[in-house]
Design a protein around this motif. Structure first.
Motif, PDB file in Angstrom:
ATOM      1  N   ASP A  43       0.816  -1.219   0.000  1.00 53.12           N
ATOM      2  CA  ASP A  43       0.000   0.000   0.000  1.00 53.12           C
ATOM      3  C   ASP A  43       0.847   1.265   0.000  1.00 53.12           C
ATOM      4  OD1 ASP A  43      -2.474  -1.326   0.042  1.00 53.12           O
ATOM      5  OD2 ASP A  43      -2.450  -1.470   2.230  1.00 53.12           O
ATOM      6  N   ASP A  44       2.055   1.177   0.520  1.00 58.62           N
ATOM      7  CA  ASP A  44       2.922   2.347   0.626  1.00 58.62           C
ATOM      8  C   ASP A  44       3.640   2.672  -0.686  1.00 58.62           C
ATOM      9  OD1 ASP A  44       2.281   2.505   3.373  1.00 58.62           O
ATOM     10  OD2 ASP A  44       3.844   1.035   3.828  1.00 58.62           O
ATOM     11  N   TYR A  46       2.274   2.959  -3.655  1.00 58.44           N
ATOM     12  CA  TYR A  46       1.376   3.614  -4.611  1.00 58.44           C
ATOM     13  C   TYR A  46       0.743   4.830  -3.963  1.00 58.44           C
ATOM     14  CZ  TYR A  46       1.965  -0.703  -7.152  1.00 58.44           C
ATOM     15  OH  TYR A  46       2.519  -1.762  -7.820  1.00 58.44           O
ATOM     16  N   ASN A  47       0.550   5.875  -4.749  1.00 58.21           N
ATOM     17  CA  ASN A  47      -0.094   7.069  -4.202  1.00 58.21           C
ATOM     18  C   ASN A  47      -1.596   6.843  -4.090  1.00 58.21           C
ATOM     19  OD1 ASN A  47      -1.299   7.634  -6.728  1.00 58.21           O
ATOM     20  ND2 ASN A  47       0.183   9.225  -7.237  1.00 58.21           N
ATOM     21  N   SER A  48      -2.294   7.836  -3.605  1.00 60.69           N
ATOM     22  CA  SER A  48      -3.729   7.727  -3.353  1.00 60.69           C
ATOM     23  C   SER A  48      -4.547   7.529  -4.621  1.00 60.69           C
ATOM     24  CB  SER A  48      -4.223   8.970  -2.611  1.00 60.69           C
ATOM     25  OG  SER A  48      -3.500   9.113  -1.412  1.00 60.69           O
ATOM     26  N   LYS A  49      -3.949   7.848  -5.781  1.00 58.28           N
ATOM     27  CA  LYS A  49      -4.640   7.656  -7.060  1.00 58.28           C
ATOM     28  C   LYS A  49      -4.261   6.335  -7.730  1.00 58.28           C
ATOM     29  CE  LYS A  49      -5.074  12.579  -7.790  1.00 58.28           C
ATOM     30  NZ  LYS A  49      -4.720  13.741  -8.582  1.00 58.28           N
ATOM     31  N   GLY A  50      -3.407   5.546  -7.059  1.00 61.19           N
ATOM     32  CA  GLY A  50      -3.030   4.242  -7.588  1.00 61.19           C
ATOM     33  C   GLY A  50      -1.787   4.219  -8.449  1.00 61.19           C
ATOM     34  N   GLN A  62       4.138   8.545   1.662  1.00 60.74           N
ATOM     35  CA  GLN A  62       2.881   7.812   1.518  1.00 60.74           C
ATOM     36  C   GLN A  62       2.639   6.910   2.727  1.00 60.74           C
ATOM     37  OE1 GLN A  62       0.627   8.292  -1.064  1.00 60.74           O
ATOM     38  NE2 GLN A  62      -0.722   7.163   0.328  1.00 60.74           N
ATOM     39  N   ALA A  65       1.250   9.136   5.329  1.00 62.48           N
ATOM     40  CA  ALA A  65      -0.132   9.509   4.995  1.00 62.48           C
ATOM     41  C   ALA A  65      -1.057   8.328   5.252  1.00 62.48           C
ATOM     42  CB  ALA A  65      -0.226   9.967   3.542  1.00 62.48           C
ATOM     43  N   ASN A  66      -0.640   7.131   4.833  1.00 64.34           N
ATOM     44  CA  ASN A  66      -1.459   5.948   5.077  1.00 64.34           C
ATOM     45  C   ASN A  66      -1.691   5.762   6.567  1.00 64.34           C
ATOM     46  OD1 ASN A  66      -1.694   5.350   2.366  1.00 64.34           O
ATOM     47  ND2 ASN A  66      -0.068   3.825   2.357  1.00 64.34           N
ATOM     48  N   GLU A  69      -3.416   9.506   8.064  1.00 63.49           N
ATOM     49  CA  GLU A  69      -4.620  10.059   7.439  1.00 63.49           C
ATOM     50  C   GLU A  69      -5.631   8.995   7.011  1.00 63.49           C
ATOM     51  OE1 GLU A  69      -5.703  13.033   3.714  1.00 63.49           O
ATOM     52  OE2 GLU A  69      -3.686  13.014   4.539  1.00 63.49           O
ATOM     53  N   PHE A  70      -5.127   7.879   6.479  1.00 64.95           N
ATOM     54  CA  PHE A  70      -6.025   6.889   5.892  1.00 64.95           C
ATOM     55  C   PHE A  70      -6.245   5.659   6.761  1.00 64.95           C
ATOM     56  CE2 PHE A  70      -3.963   9.010   2.163  1.00 64.95           C
ATOM     57  CZ  PHE A  70      -5.065   9.781   1.813  1.00 64.95           C
TER      58      PHE A  70
END
Length: 135
Positions: A43-44, A46-50, A62, A65-66, A69-70
């Motif tokens: 998951d780390d 790839y950015n939030s848009k894949g 990332q 952020a994961n 934030e996510f």
């Protein structure tokens, strides 16, 4: 470069604990302001848009952020006192460039499946991180 202050009172407790550790002793003109360990999972990468990320500081950013934030965390991911703030995460690239990361460590980050140990410093020439990686 100025890091934005945390919105919680936990920073003092974290820093007090870090200062008591032998590896946390500040060097001349450097102040350790935080540290964390994280596992770099798929998951780390790839950015939030894949889109696949292309630089180690992007993956480190990332990951934070994961985590903050996510709510995406892998086993071994720890809280840190700096990168919960989106503006501080935006500074990650410069902090890595001002600090140090070995070429082999950068390759391991980009491949995923590695554990990173990140120390965050405030220094005379700006804020920086030192990144160590293990597989």
């Amino acid at each position: 470069m100025i890091l934005r202050p945390l919105r919680s009172g936990m920073l003092g407790a974290v820093l007090a604990g870090l200062v008591a550790l032998p590896w946390a002793t500040p060097l001349a003109a450097q102040e350790l302001i935080g540290a964390y360990t994280a596992y770099i999972g798929a998951d780390d990468l790839y950015n939030s848009k894949g889109a696949r990320l292309s630089a180690p500081w992007q993956v480190l950013r990332q990951d934070r952020a994961n985590f903050h934030e996510f709510g995406i965390a892998q086993r071994g991911d720890e809280w840190d006192p700096v990168f919960g703030d989106v503006d501080n995460r935006a500074l990650m690239e410069r902090m890595v460039m001002n600090g140090s990361i070995e070429p082999a460590a950068a390759r391991n980050i980009m491949a995923g499946g590695a554990t990173v140990f990140v120390r965050i410093f405030k220094g005379a020439r700006g804020d920086f991180v030192r990144v160590s990686v293990s597989r």
